[in-house]
Design a protein around this motif. Structure first.
Motif, PDB file in Angstrom:
ATOM      1  N   GLY A   1     -17.212  56.514  -2.026  1.00  0.00           N
ATOM      2  CA  GLY A   1     -17.486  55.570  -3.104  1.00  0.00           C
ATOM      3  C   GLY A   1     -17.634  56.307  -4.424  1.00  0.00           C
ATOM      4  O   GLY A   1     -17.306  57.497  -4.519  1.00  0.00           O
TER       5      GLY A   1
ATOM      6  N   HIS B   1     -27.968  56.768  -3.003  1.00  0.00           N
ATOM      7  CA  HIS B   1     -27.996  55.552  -2.177  1.00  0.00           C
ATOM      8  C   HIS B   1     -27.541  54.345  -3.001  1.00  0.00           C
ATOM      9  O   HIS B   1     -26.813  54.504  -3.981  1.00  0.00           O
ATOM     10  CB  HIS B   1     -29.399  55.370  -1.581  1.00  0.00           C
ATOM     11  CG  HIS B   1     -29.424  54.573  -0.300  1.00  0.00           C
ATOM     12  ND1 HIS B   1     -28.311  54.340   0.468  1.00  0.00           N
ATOM     13  CD2 HIS B   1     -30.434  53.945   0.348  1.00  0.00           C
ATOM     14  CE1 HIS B   1     -28.631  53.616   1.525  1.00  0.00           C
ATOM     15  NE2 HIS B   1     -29.931  53.358   1.481  1.00  0.00           N
ATOM     16  N   LEU B   2     -28.002  53.172  -2.639  1.00  0.00           N
ATOM     17  CA  LEU B   2     -27.493  51.929  -3.225  1.00  0.00           C
ATOM     18  C   LEU B   2     -27.674  51.864  -4.745  1.00  0.00           C
ATOM     19  O   LEU B   2     -26.912  51.178  -5.430  1.00  0.00           O
ATOM     20  CB  LEU B   2     -28.215  50.727  -2.586  1.00  0.00           C
ATOM     21  CG  LEU B   2     -28.106  50.638  -1.055  1.00  0.00           C
ATOM     22  CD1 LEU B   2     -29.100  49.613  -0.512  1.00  0.00           C
ATOM     23  CD2 LEU B   2     -26.686  50.253  -0.654  1.00  0.00           C
TER      24      LEU B   2
ATOM     25  N   LEU C   1     -24.673  54.591  -6.073  1.00  0.00           N
ATOM     26  CA  LEU C   1     -23.378  54.766  -5.401  1.00  0.00           C
ATOM     27  C   LEU C   1     -22.852  53.400  -4.968  1.00  0.00           C
ATOM     28  O   LEU C   1     -23.607  52.591  -4.410  1.00  0.00           O
ATOM     29  CB  LEU C   1     -23.552  55.668  -4.162  1.00  0.00           C
ATOM     30  CG  LEU C   1     -22.352  55.817  -3.225  1.00  0.00           C
ATOM     31  CD1 LEU C   1     -21.162  56.457  -3.933  1.00  0.00           C
ATOM     32  CD2 LEU C   1     -22.742  56.641  -1.994  1.00  0.00           C
ATOM     33  N   THR C   2     -21.544  53.149  -5.217  1.00  0.00           N
ATOM     34  CA  THR C   2     -20.965  51.861  -4.826  1.00  0.00           C
ATOM     35  C   THR C   2     -19.632  52.070  -4.107  1.00  0.00           C
ATOM     36  O   THR C   2     -18.942  53.070  -4.347  1.00  0.00           O
ATOM     37  CB  THR C   2     -20.778  50.935  -6.048  1.00  0.00           C
ATOM     38  OG1 THR C   2     -20.416  49.630  -5.593  1.00  0.00           O
ATOM     39  CG2 THR C   2     -19.684  51.437  -6.978  1.00  0.00           C
ATOM     40  N   SER C   3     -19.288  51.131  -3.246  1.00  0.00           N
ATOM     41  CA  SER C   3     -18.052  51.206  -2.458  1.00  0.00           C
ATOM     42  C   SER C   3     -16.823  50.962  -3.328  1.00  0.00           C
ATOM     43  O   SER C   3     -16.865  50.192  -4.283  1.00  0.00           O
ATOM     44  CB  SER C   3     -18.104  50.149  -1.350  1.00  0.00           C
ATOM     45  OG  SER C   3     -16.844  50.045  -0.713  1.00  0.00           O
ATOM     46  N   ASP C   4     -15.711  51.603  -2.981  1.00  0.00           N
ATOM     47  CA  ASP C   4     -14.416  51.284  -3.592  1.00  0.00           C
ATOM     48  C   ASP C   4     -13.751  50.101  -2.892  1.00  0.00           C
ATOM     49  O   ASP C   4     -12.684  49.666  -3.300  1.00  0.00           O
ATOM     50  CB  ASP C   4     -13.482  52.501  -3.502  1.00  0.00           C
ATOM     51  CG  ASP C   4     -13.833  53.566  -4.531  1.00  0.00           C
ATOM     52  OD1 ASP C   4     -14.351  53.200  -5.610  1.00  0.00           O
ATOM     53  OD2 ASP C   4     -13.602  54.750  -4.258  1.00  0.00           O
ATOM     54  N   TYR C   5     -14.363  49.583  -1.814  1.00  0.00           N
ATOM     55  CA  TYR C   5     -13.757  48.494  -1.048  1.00  0.00           C
ATOM     56  C   TYR C   5     -14.570  47.206  -1.192  1.00  0.00           C
ATOM     57  O   TYR C   5     -14.268  46.379  -2.036  1.00  0.00           O
ATOM     58  CB  TYR C   5     -13.628  48.907   0.427  1.00  0.00           C
ATOM     59  CG  TYR C   5     -12.620  50.001   0.644  1.00  0.00           C
ATOM     60  CD1 TYR C   5     -11.310  49.712   0.982  1.00  0.00           C
ATOM     61  CD2 TYR C   5     -12.978  51.340   0.494  1.00  0.00           C
ATOM     62  CE1 TYR C   5     -10.377  50.721   1.182  1.00  0.00           C
ATOM     63  CE2 TYR C   5     -12.052  52.350   0.685  1.00  0.00           C
ATOM     64  CZ  TYR C   5     -10.747  52.038   1.030  1.00  0.00           C
ATOM     65  OH  TYR C   5      -9.825  53.029   1.229  1.00  0.00           O
ATOM     66  N   THR C   6     -15.611  47.028  -0.366  1.00  0.00           N
ATOM     67  CA  THR C   6     -16.425  45.803  -0.476  1.00  0.00           C
ATOM     68  C   THR C   6     -17.864  46.190  -0.822  1.00  0.00           C
ATOM     69  O   THR C   6     -18.369  47.213  -0.366  1.00  0.00           O
ATOM     70  CB  THR C   6     -16.426  45.014   0.854  1.00  0.00           C
ATOM     71  OG1 THR C   6     -16.688  45.905   1.925  1.00  0.00           O
ATOM     72  CG2 THR C   6     -15.105  44.319   1.076  1.00  0.00           C
ATOM     73  N   PRO C   7     -18.549  45.341  -1.618  1.00  0.00           N
ATOM     74  CA  PRO C   7     -19.928  45.674  -1.996  1.00  0.00           C
ATOM     75  C   PRO C   7     -20.854  45.667  -0.787  1.00  0.00           C
ATOM     76  O   PRO C   7     -20.582  45.020   0.224  1.00  0.00           O
ATOM     77  CB  PRO C   7     -20.303  44.566  -2.989  1.00  0.00           C
ATOM     78  CG  PRO C   7     -19.342  43.457  -2.738  1.00  0.00           C
ATOM     79  CD  PRO C   7     -18.095  44.068  -2.190  1.00  0.00           C
ATOM     80  N   THR C   8     -21.950  46.394  -0.882  1.00  0.00           N
ATOM     81  CA  THR C   8     -22.907  46.523   0.211  1.00  0.00           C
ATOM     82  C   THR C   8     -24.013  45.496   0.050  1.00  0.00           C
ATOM     83  O   THR C   8     -24.582  45.340  -1.033  1.00  0.00           O
ATOM     84  CB  THR C   8     -23.509  47.938   0.216  1.00  0.00           C
ATOM     85  OG1 THR C   8     -22.442  48.861   0.426  1.00  0.00           O
ATOM     86  CG2 THR C   8     -24.545  48.100   1.306  1.00  0.00           C
ATOM     87  N   TYR C   9     -24.293  44.801   1.138  1.00  0.00           N
ATOM     88  CA  TYR C   9     -25.372  43.807   1.129  1.00  0.00           C
ATOM     89  C   TYR C   9     -26.632  44.442   1.686  1.00  0.00           C
ATOM     90  O   TYR C   9     -26.632  45.011   2.759  1.00  0.00           O
ATOM     91  CB  TYR C   9     -24.972  42.613   1.995  1.00  0.00           C
ATOM     92  CG  TYR C   9     -26.104  41.666   2.279  1.00  0.00           C
ATOM     93  CD1 TYR C   9     -26.546  40.777   1.302  1.00  0.00           C
ATOM     94  CD2 TYR C   9     -26.750  41.665   3.508  1.00  0.00           C
ATOM     95  CE1 TYR C   9     -27.597  39.911   1.550  1.00  0.00           C
ATOM     96  CE2 TYR C   9     -27.797  40.802   3.773  1.00  0.00           C
ATOM     97  CZ  TYR C   9     -28.217  39.936   2.788  1.00  0.00           C
ATOM     98  OH  TYR C   9     -29.257  39.082   3.042  1.00  0.00           O
ATOM     99  N   ALA C  10     -27.731  44.366   0.928  1.00  0.00           N
ATOM    100  CA  ALA C  10     -29.018  44.870   1.417  1.00  0.00           C
ATOM    101  C   ALA C  10     -30.022  43.725   1.412  1.00  0.00           C
ATOM    102  O   ALA C  10     -30.079  42.924   0.485  1.00  0.00           O
ATOM    103  CB  ALA C  10     -29.509  46.019   0.553  1.00  0.00           C
ATOM    104  N   LEU C  11     -30.799  43.646   2.479  1.00  0.00           N
ATOM    105  CA  LEU C  11     -31.771  42.563   2.655  1.00  0.00           C
ATOM    106  C   LEU C  11     -32.873  42.668   1.600  1.00  0.00           C
ATOM    107  O   LEU C  11     -33.424  43.741   1.385  1.00  0.00           O
ATOM    108  CB  LEU C  11     -32.365  42.718   4.056  1.00  0.00           C
ATOM    109  CG  LEU C  11     -33.145  41.571   4.675  1.00  0.00           C
ATOM    110  CD1 LEU C  11     -32.250  40.364   4.875  1.00  0.00           C
ATOM    111  CD2 LEU C  11     -33.688  42.038   6.027  1.00  0.00           C
TER     112      LEU C  11
ATOM    113  N   LYS D   1     -36.423  42.309   0.905  1.00  0.00           N
ATOM    114  CA  LYS D   1     -37.606  42.220   1.767  1.00  0.00           C
ATOM    115  C   LYS D   1     -38.854  41.820   0.996  1.00  0.00           C
ATOM    116  O   LYS D   1     -39.965  41.900   1.531  1.00  0.00           O
ATOM    117  CB  LYS D   1     -37.837  43.564   2.462  1.00  0.00           C
ATOM    118  CG  LYS D   1     -36.700  43.905   3.411  1.00  0.00           C
ATOM    119  CD  LYS D   1     -36.888  45.225   4.084  1.00  0.00           C
ATOM    120  CE  LYS D   1     -35.691  45.527   4.975  1.00  0.00           C
ATOM    121  NZ  LYS D   1     -35.689  46.880   5.462  1.00  0.00           N
TER     122      LYS D   1
END
Lengths: 99, 394
Positions: A67, A80-81, A84-94, A96
């Motif tokens: 990424g 970490h989130l 840093l980000t993905s070159d494909y699909t975004p990351t989902y974090a819960l 809390k």
């Protein structure tokens, strides 16, 4: 260059180390010759920057891109989130809440 | 090693009665029937009432899986699933098969009683069935990872990859997946293809997965993956890719395609065509079911966060990647690959341990999840086109 034995380098050109054991809150840890203070605990499997990465540049792990940096990353930073980000699909974090 | 020889020449390492429900409405009756002998009778099934060729193929493959010795089909009676065809496919293999239609059997209580009588008799029959010698080269082994974290890709997955290399070298067929968790690895993976045409197919399968997940808006990435230190799908993918080991890739199959010979195969689990029925595999057991439909005798399951699942029909060997998690969940874990992080074992040693456990399953050994009675199963709607001619070894 002195590096804490808990920091694992997976491939020669990697921009990150992987934690093979946790770092406790308040520890100061050697990261490629630099003493870095960690105010919060980091669990094993997390990543620490081995070198500085400019915003927009690729982060390398296992010798391959994982990424792009969304902000400037300094040597010793937790990678970490938040930076840093993905070159494909975004990351989902819960979310809390305060848990 | 020993197995039960089936009429198609394959051998099973288990000899169970499959109790197969054909719509959710028949699930309770099926579960109650199988409850008469939870070791000997395993519940599988499809919940939907609408017809689906993929689900039909999957159920046919599962009911004729080498680990299955007899099949009880449990139908409500009005669902669209073609129970007649399923019954005929099973009967053609020589396995005992019976179809119980609840609407024609007097209802719940009567159907459970009739089903239990049949299952009890079949389990007794199967218990006396003779076994024959079996070689490693006759095994089909799948691998999945679930509840991955930042340790999965450096301990459990590469150890599973070493076990795969040993199995492939001994002539076994090994299957890895899932294309949605290989996004970012398409280039390095294509370099291992046996032919340039297969390299193209491998690349195309991952590109299809990337498009599919982009449409859905989420990658194959759960919140717990991030808690465990993983940040992006391509990072998770590189870790997952380690499960494939170092062998050349012999072929690309889709769920229900049975590897024609030994070697390493990628399973393309992402549906073809437009996005239609939602997420490709909604949880880890959906992947395990697809491995079984392609003939997997057992599945290696690498977990970092700590999955506890097993499976109906085929044993699951669970490999803990993370030593902290192993300490918390050791009662569920067959292998502690986290020892690698502590310097207590090498990847090679853990890989050999996994290989020995797989062979042991055909020598009377049982996995932790089997001992604990785990028999998870899930099957949902999908659509696939047949694989192309370049996908299989000649």
């Amino acid at each position: 260059m002195l590096t804490d034995p808990r920091l694992l380098l997976l491939a020669p050109g990697d921009s990150v180390f992987v934690l093979r054991d946790q770092i406790d809150a308040g520890e100061t840890v050697w990261v490629a010759g630099v003493a870095v203070a960690f105010p919060t605990r980091l669990g094993l499997g997390h990543k620490i920057a081995r070198i500085a990465v400019a915003a927009g540049d690729r982060v390398i792990k296992y010798g391959a891109p994982i990424g792009r940096a969304t902000q400037a990353i300094a040597q010793g930073d937790h990678v970490h989130l938040h930076n840093l980000t993905s070159d494909y699909t975004p990351t989902y974090a819960l979310d809390k809440g305060d848990a | 090693m020993k197995g039960w020889l089936r009429s198609d020449g394959r051998k099973g390492i288990r000899n169970v009665v499959a109790v197969a429900y054909l719509v959710e409405c028949a699930h309770h009756v099926a579960r109650e029937i199988a409850g008469v002998d939870r070791d000997g009778a395993h519940v599988i099934g499809f919940p939907g009432c609408f017809p689906n060729p993929y689900a039909q193929k999957m159920m046919e493959r599962l009911c004729t899986h080498p680990n299955v010795g007899a099949v009880l089909i449990v139908s409500l009676g009005c669902e669209s699933f073609n129970r007649f065809q399923l019954d005929q496919v099973v009967a053609a293999t020589g396995r005992p098969v019976k179809t119980l239609v609840i609407q024609n059997t007097g209802g719940t209580r009567s159907s459970i009683a009739a089903g239990r009588d049949w299952v009890r008799a079949q389990v007794a029959e199967l218990a006396t069935a003779p076994q024959v010698p079996m070689a490693v080269s006759e095994l089909v082994v799948g691998t999945v990872c679930g509840g991955s974290d930042g340790t999965s890709g450096i301990t459990g997955n590469p150890a599973a990859g070493i076990a795969f290399d040993k199995l492939v070298a001994a002539g076994a067929a090994c299957i890895f997946e899932e294309t949605g968790e290989l996004i970012g690895c398409e280039g390095i993976m294509a370099d291992r293809a046996a032919t340039p045409q297969l390299a193209h197919e491998l690349r195309a399968s991952v590109e299809k997965a990337a498009r599919y997940y982009a449409t859905l808006g989420y990658g194959s990435f759960a919140s717990g993956n991030a808690d465990g230190g993983l940040t992006t799908i391509e990072e998770k993918s590189l870790g997952a890719y380690m499960k494939s080991g170092q062998s050349p890739i012999s072929g690309l199959i889709k769920p229900g395609d049975i590897p024609p010979k030994g070697g390493l195969y990628l399973m393309d689990v992402v549906p073809d065509g437009e996005v239609r029925f939602g997420f490709p595999n909604i949880s880890d057991n959906a992947e395990i079911v697809e491995m079984m439909a392609s003939g997997a005798h057992c599945t290696l399951f690498v977990t970092g966060r700590g999955s506890v699942v097993g499976s109906a029909i085929s044993p699951v060997i669970k490999i803990a990647a993370n030593p902290h998690m192993y300490a918390r969940l050791s009662e569920d874990m067959d292998v502690n690959a986290g020892r690698v992080l502590e310097g207590a074992a090498t990847l090679e040693q853990v890989g050999q341990e996994i290989f020995d456990l797989v062979c042991g399953l055909a020598e009377g050994g049982r996995s932790k999840s089997e001992e604990l009675g785990h028999q998870e199963f899930i099957l949902t709607y999908k659509t696939f086109e047949p694989i192309g001619p370049a996908c299989l070894p000649v």
